[in-house]
Design a protein around this motif. Structure first.
Motif, PDB file in Angstrom:
ATOM      1  N   GLU A 209      37.193  43.359  31.911  1.00  0.00           N
ATOM      2  CA  GLU A 209      37.633  44.697  31.525  1.00  0.00           C
ATOM      3  C   GLU A 209      39.097  44.910  31.874  1.00  0.00           C
ATOM      4  OE1 GLU A 209      33.470  44.308  31.532  1.00  0.00           O
ATOM      5  OE2 GLU A 209      34.841  44.021  33.228  1.00  0.00           O
ATOM      6  N   GLN A 210      39.500  44.420  33.050  1.00  0.00           N
ATOM      7  CA  GLN A 210      40.910  44.541  33.436  1.00  0.00           C
ATOM      8  C   GLN A 210      41.807  43.797  32.461  1.00  0.00           C
ATOM      9  OE1 GLN A 210      39.986  43.456  37.797  1.00  0.00           O
ATOM     10  NE2 GLN A 210      41.985  44.430  37.930  1.00  0.00           N
ATOM     11  N   MET A 211      41.409  42.577  32.108  1.00  0.00           N
ATOM     12  CA  MET A 211      42.216  41.772  31.193  1.00  0.00           C
ATOM     13  C   MET A 211      42.326  42.448  29.827  1.00  0.00           C
ATOM     14  SD  MET A 211      43.269  39.042  32.821  1.00  0.00           S
ATOM     15  CE  MET A 211      43.734  37.979  31.475  1.00  0.00           C
ATOM     16  N   GLU A 212      41.202  42.975  29.327  1.00  0.00           N
ATOM     17  CA  GLU A 212      41.195  43.568  27.992  1.00  0.00           C
ATOM     18  C   GLU A 212      41.982  44.870  27.936  1.00  0.00           C
ATOM     19  OE1 GLU A 212      37.105  43.978  26.953  1.00  0.00           O
ATOM     20  OE2 GLU A 212      36.676  41.859  27.332  1.00  0.00           O
ATOM     21  N   SER A 213      41.911  45.652  29.032  1.00  0.00           N
ATOM     22  CA  SER A 213      42.588  46.948  29.031  1.00  0.00           C
ATOM     23  C   SER A 213      44.040  46.863  29.463  1.00  0.00           C
ATOM     24  CB  SER A 213      41.849  47.922  29.958  1.00  0.00           C
ATOM     25  OG  SER A 213      41.863  47.441  31.302  1.00  0.00           O
ATOM     26  N   ASP A 214      44.467  45.677  29.909  1.00  0.00           N
ATOM     27  CA  ASP A 214      45.851  45.538  30.361  1.00  0.00           C
ATOM     28  C   ASP A 214      46.806  45.745  29.181  1.00  0.00           C
ATOM     29  OD1 ASP A 214      48.441  44.163  31.115  1.00  0.00           O
ATOM     30  OD2 ASP A 214      47.307  43.830  32.960  1.00  0.00           O
TER      31      ASP A 214
END
Length: 837
Positions: A209-214
Motif C-alpha cells: 500500500e505504501q509503494m502504490e500510494s507513494d
C-alpha cells in the motif's frame, strides 16, 4: 535533512526517491541499527547507500567506509558494476569502490571507500579467520569494522544458527562503533523481531500500500498468479505456457544443464527461433558477463526482445530482470518468493508454475539439506544439529508443497508472500536462531577469536553452501595474485568426486588450499575426507572437470585448465629493503599514522564518545602504538643479528641501531647472510618492555581521573604492538635483553609525549633508557594477563571488557597500515606487499 537527501538521491539515480528510501536513510543516520523489509525490486540498494553518501558529501565523520555484504558472489558482482559506474559518473575519482570475494580478491584488507563483499568475507574477518588473507594479518582486517557502516543485504538467505546469529552478534558487539543495516524481502516476523531485540535495532516494513500510494510510484502494480503443478517440469510444459519471455529455475546446476540441452535439441528439431539462455554459477567471469549482458538486453528494464532463460538460484536475488512466466522446481517458500520477484517485475500480468521434484517416487530435497563439507561433525551437538537441519529442511519443503494447494490459481502480492513465509518459515527459523543463544554465540565468537583452528568457520560463518574450485594440473605453479578464476561448486558434488577418486573409481588429482608460515599459499594433496573439514578452496586436475563457454563447468573429464587472469603479477617487493635506522623508522611510521587519522575520523570520533575521551587522546594512543611498534628491535639480540647480517652483505661494521637491514634477493651474499642465526623475535618483547616504561605512564597522564580505564587502554596498546605480526602471540622470548632505547629514540619519544594533553610530571615515570633482561625479570603469568582478551576476567568494568579487545583490533590496524605506508614511501618505485615489515 529531507530536502538534501531527496536532492542527492535524484542526482545519483536520476529519479526522485520513494518515501521509504529517504526514511531509511534518516533512520540509519540517527538510529544506527536498522532492519529494512521491503518487496523485491523496490529500490533497497540505493536507500542503503544514501546515508553514507549524504554524510560524505556533507563532510560528516559518520562512517569511514561502507562494507556492503551479500550472501551470493553473483549478486555482489552485479551490485559492484552498478554502483561503481553510477558513482564514477556522478563523482569522478571521489569514491573508491572495490570488490572482495573469493574469485575477485581486489580488497582483502577492506581499504576502499565502498567495499562490495560476500557475507562470508565479512563474518570470517569479524571472527579473525578471514578468507582473504593468511592468519598473520587476521587482526588487521577485523580492525576495519571500527567506524564502518555495514549493510547486510538479502539477510533472509543467511542460515539462522550460523551466519545470521554471528552477524547479529557482530552488530551487538560493535554497538556505538559501527552502523548496521539489515535488508530483506522475506524475513519472517518472529526472526526479524528476535534479530531486532538482540542488537537493539529499529524495524521498518514497507507495505504494498505504501509503494502504490507513494507519489513517486513509477510502475503498474504487478499481478502474479501462482499454480501448483501435478505434472513434471518438462520442455513441453515450458513451451506450452511460453508467451514472450519465460524463466525456468532448477535447484541444481546439473539439472539446469540437462534441461537446457534437452530444450535446445527440441527447439532445433522444431526449427524454432526462440532465444535460449543458460545461466548458473559455474561460468568463467567473461562468459558469465557476456550471458548477463544478453539476458539484460532481453529481460532487463529496457528489454527489447524475447526468450527463455534456464537458471538456478543465482537469479533469486539482486538481478534486475523480468519474465512473463516462471517455471520453478519446488523449493522453500522464501526461495519461491525470491524467484517470483523476477516475474512481472515492472508491472503487468505474470504466471508462476511450481513443480514437485521426484525420483523413483520420492521427493528430491537437494540442495536444501546436507550441505556440510565437513567429513564428520566436530561434536555431538553438531551431529544433532545436522540431522535436525535435514529434518527441518524436509518439513519446510513438504509444508511448502502442501500449502501451495490453497494458493493454487490465486494472485499473490507482497502481503500474501509475507503471510506465506511466516506460515512456513517463522517457527522453524526462530527455533534455529534461538538454538544458538546470545550467550552461546558470544562464547563461540570469543573462542574463535582466540583460536587458530578453522573449524569455527563452519560453526559461525557457513555450513558450506558452496566451495571454490580451481581446475589445473598443478595449482602450485599458479600465482594466485594473478587471479586465476575459481568456480563455485556445491560441497555435496565435490564430496562425491573426492570419494570416487579416493576409492580408485576415478583417476585425477585433488588439492586443498593452505598457507605457509609466511602467509604464502600452498596447495596440499587431498589424502582423505578429513582434509575437507573447515576448508572452502580446492583444486582438481582436468581429468575431473571440463568446461564449455555455452554450458559452463561440468564434472567430467576434459582438457580445460584455469589460467591466470592478469598478464603480469602485481610487482611486490616484499623482502627488498634498504637499511633503515630504528629512530628513522619509528618516526616515519608514527608520521604515517598521523596522516591516516584523516581516513579514520569516524572511528576516532566513535571511540572518543564510547570511552568518554577527547579525540586527540584517542589519536595519542594510536600514535603510541605506531611510535613504539618496533621498540623490540632495540634489544641486544636483535641488533647483534642485524649488524652481523649487514656486515656479511656490505663488509661494513654498523654502529647505529637498525630497524631494517639491506635486503635484495638478487644479491649473491644474501644466502650467506641467511646462514647466520635465526632472526630473534621483537614484537612481544618490545611491547612488554614499553608497558611500564612508556605506555602505562602516558595512559595515566592522559586519563588521570580514571586509572583503571587508563590501565586497560594501555594494555590494548601493548597488545597491538605485541601482535602486529600475528594475532596469536602469547609468550616472550626469555633470552631477550635491553640496555635501554637508543638516545635518538628515547629523546624523540619523550619530546613527543610533551606535546600530548598530559601533565608533564608523568615524564618522571618514563624510563626508556633503563636496562631489562627478560630471563631475570620474566613473569610467566604477567605478560599473558596484560594482553587484552575478548573475554576479560581481570577487568572490573564490564563495559570495557569487549571494548578493550575491539580497541586493540582498531589500533593494530592503524599500526600496520602506517607501517606498510611508510615502506611504500621508502620504496616509491615499487609496490610493497602488505606482509612483514
Amino acid at each position: 535533512m529531507q530536502p538534501e537527501l531527496t536532492a542527492l538521491f535524484t542526482q545519483i539515480t536520476g529519479k526522485k526517491p520513494y518515501g521509504f528510501q529517504t526514511q531509511v536513510a534518516r533512520e540509519v543516520l540517527e538510529q544506527e541499527r536498522v532492519i529494512l523489509r521491503a518487496p523485491t525490486g523496490s529500490g533497497k540498494t540505493w536507500a542503503a547507500l544514501l546515508p553514507f553518501l549524504y554524510a560524505k558529501e556533507n563532510r560528516t565523520p559518520w562512517a569511514d567506509r561502507l562494507i556492503y555484504a551479500v550472501p551470493l558472489r553473483t549478486l555482489g558482482k552485479n551490485l559492484y558494476s552498478t554502483i561503481k559506474k553510477r558513482l564514477d559518473d556522478q563523482f569522478p575519482g571521489k569514491y573508491r569502490v572495490t570488490m572482495q570475494t573469493g574469485d575477485v580478491p581486489d580488497d582483502p584488507l577492506f581499504e576502499g571507500d565502498i567495499i562490495l563483499c560476500t557475507v562470508d568475507q565479512l563474518l570470517s574477518a569479524y571472527i579473525l579467520h578471514p578468507y582473504a588473507v593468511g592468519p598473520r594479518r587476521a587482526n588487521v582486517v577485523a580492525g576495519a569494522l571500527s567506524g564502518a557502516y555495514v549493510v547486510i543485504d538479502e539477510t533472509h538467505l543467511l542460515t539462522p544458527r550460523e551466519s545470521l546469529a554471528t552477524a547479529v552478534d557482530m552488530v551487538r558487539r560493535y554497538q556505538g562503533l559501527m552502523t548496521a543495516l539489515f535488508m530483506t524481502a522475506t524475513m519472517p516476523d518472529t526472526v526479524m523481531d528476535e534479530v531486532a531485540r538482540r542488537c537493539k535495532a529499529k524495524t521498518i516494513t514497507v507495505t504494498e500500500e505504501q509503494m502504490e500510494s507513494d507519489p513517486q510510484s513509477r510502475q503498474v502494480k504487478p499481478e502474479r498468479r501462482i499454480h501448483r503443478m501435478t505434472i513434471p517440469l518438462s520442455p513441453e510444459a515450458v513451451l506450452s505456457e511460453h508467451r514472450t519471455s519465460s524463466l525456468v529455475v532448477c535447484n541444481t546446476v546439473d539439472r539446469a544443464v540437462r534441461f537446457y540441452q534437452t530444450l535446445k535439441k527440441m527447439l532445433g528439431e522444431n526449427k524454432s527461433d526462440i532465444p535460449l539462455f543458460l545461466l548458473h554459477s559455474r561460468f568463467l567471469p567473461e562468459d558469465r558477463a557476456r550471458l548477463e549482458r544478453r539476458i539484460t538486453e532481453q529481460f532487463g528494464p529496457d528489454r527489447t526482445g524475447r526468450g527463455i532463460i534456464i537458471s538456478t538460484q543465482v537469479l533469486e536475488a539482486g538481478v534486475d530482470i523480468s519474465a512473463d512466466v516462471l517455471h520453478t522446481e519446488l523449493a522453500p517458500a522464501n526461495a519461491i518468493v525470491q524467484r517470483s520477484g523476477r516475474v512481472a517485475r515492472y508491472g503487468g500480468l505474470g504466471s508462476i508454475f511450481v513443480y514437485d521434484i521426484t525420483e523413483d517416487g520420492k521427493r528430491n530435497y537437494a540442495p536444501y539439506f546436507g550441505v556440510s563439507i565437513a567429513a564428520n561433525a566436530s561434536s555431538a551437538t553438531n551431529d544433532i544439529n545436522a540431522s535436525s537441519d535435514e529434518a527441518e529442511a524436509r518439513r519446510i519443503m513438504d509444508a511448502t508443497w502442501d500449502s501451495l494447494e490453497k494458493w493454487d490459481g490465486k494472485v499473490i502480492g507482497f502481503t500474501q508472500e509475507l503471510a506465506w513465509v511466516n506460515e512456513i518459515h517463522a517457527a522453524v527459523e526462530q527455533r534455529a536462531l534461538r538454538s544458538r543463544t546470545e550467550r552461546k554465540v558470544i562464547d563461540d565468537v570469543n573462542a574463535a577469536m582466540r583460536s587458530q583452528s578453522s573449524h569455527f568457520l563452519r560453526d559461525l560463518v557457513r555450513n558450506a553452501a558452496s566451495i571454490n574450485l580451481l581446475v589445473h594440473p598443478d595449482p602450485n605453479t599458479l600465482d594466485m595474485r594473478r587471479q586465476p578464476p575459481l568456480f563455485s561448486l556445491h560441497p555435496g558434488v565435490f564430496r562425491r568426486i573426492v570419494r570416487r577418486v579416493l576409492r580408485g573409481e576415478q583417476d585425477g588429482a585433488m588439492w586443498f588450499m593452505d598457507f605457509r608460515e609466511n602467509d604464502e599459499i600452498i596447495w596440499m594433496e587431498i589424502k582423505n575426507e578429513k582434509d575437507l573439514d573447515g576448508r572452502y578452496f580446492f583444486a582438481v586436475s582436468p581429468q575431473l572437470a571440463a568446461y564449455h563457454p555455452e554450458i559452463g563447468l561440468t564434472m567430467e573429464s576434459g582438457t580445460f585448465q584455469c589460467k591466470e587472469k592478469l598478464d603480469k603479477p602485481p610487482v611486490y617487493e616484499r623482502f627488498r629493503y634498504r637499511k633503515e635506522l630504528l629512530s628513522d623508522h619509528l618516526q616515519a611510521v608514527a608520521g604515517e599514522c598521523e596522516q591516516q587519522g584523516k581516513r579514520n575520523q569516524a572511528a576516532v570520533a566513535r571511540w572518543a564518545e564510547l570511552l568518554c575521551l577527547r579525540t586527540d587522546t584517542i589519536e595519542s594512543f594510536s600514535w603510541l602504538g605506531a611510535a613504539g611498534h618496533d621498540a623490540g628491535k632495540a634489544s641486544l639480540q636483535w641488533q647483534t643479528w642485524a649488524r652481523n647480517y649487514q656486515f656479511v652483505l656490505t663488509g661494513k661494521v654498523e654502529e647505529e641501531c637498525l630497524a631494517h637491514t639491506d635486503y635484495d634477493p638478487e644479491n649473491p651474499r644474501v644466502k650467506e647472510a641467511e646462514k647466520s642465526k635465526r632472526k630473534p623475535s621483537h614484537a612481544a618483547e618490545g611491547a612488554y618492555y614499553l608497558f611500564d616504561r612508556l605506555l602505562q605512564p602516558v595512559a595515566d597522564g592522559l586519563i588521570p581521573d580514571d586509572l583503571p580505564k587508563a590501565e586497560i587502554i594501555a594494555r590494548s596498546v601493548m597488545t597491538a604492538i605485541a601482535r602486529h605480526h600475528g594475532p596469536h602471540v602469547k609468550e616472550l622470548n626469555r633470552q631477550i635483553e635491553f640496555c635501554g632505547m637508543p638516545d635518538a629514540v628515547a629523546n624523540w619519544l619523550s619530546e613527543q609525549v610533551k606535546t600530548m594533553p598530559v601533565d608533564t610530571a608523568i615524564l618522571e615515570n618514563i624510563g626508556l633508557q633503563s636496562a631489562w633482561k627478560s630471563e631475570s625479570s620474566f613473569d610467566r603469568n604477567r605478560f599473558a594477563k596484560l594482553l587484552v582478551d575478548p573475554k576479560l576476567n581481570e577487568c572490573g568494568n564490564n563495559v570495557l571488557k569487549e571494548l578493550a579487545w575491539l580497541f586493540y583490533l582498531y589500533l593494530v590496524r592503524r599500526l600496520r597500515m602506517a607501517d606498510w605506508a611508510s615502506m611504500e614511501r621508502a620504496h616509491p618505485e615499487k609496490e610493497v606487499e602488505k606482509g612483514d615489515c
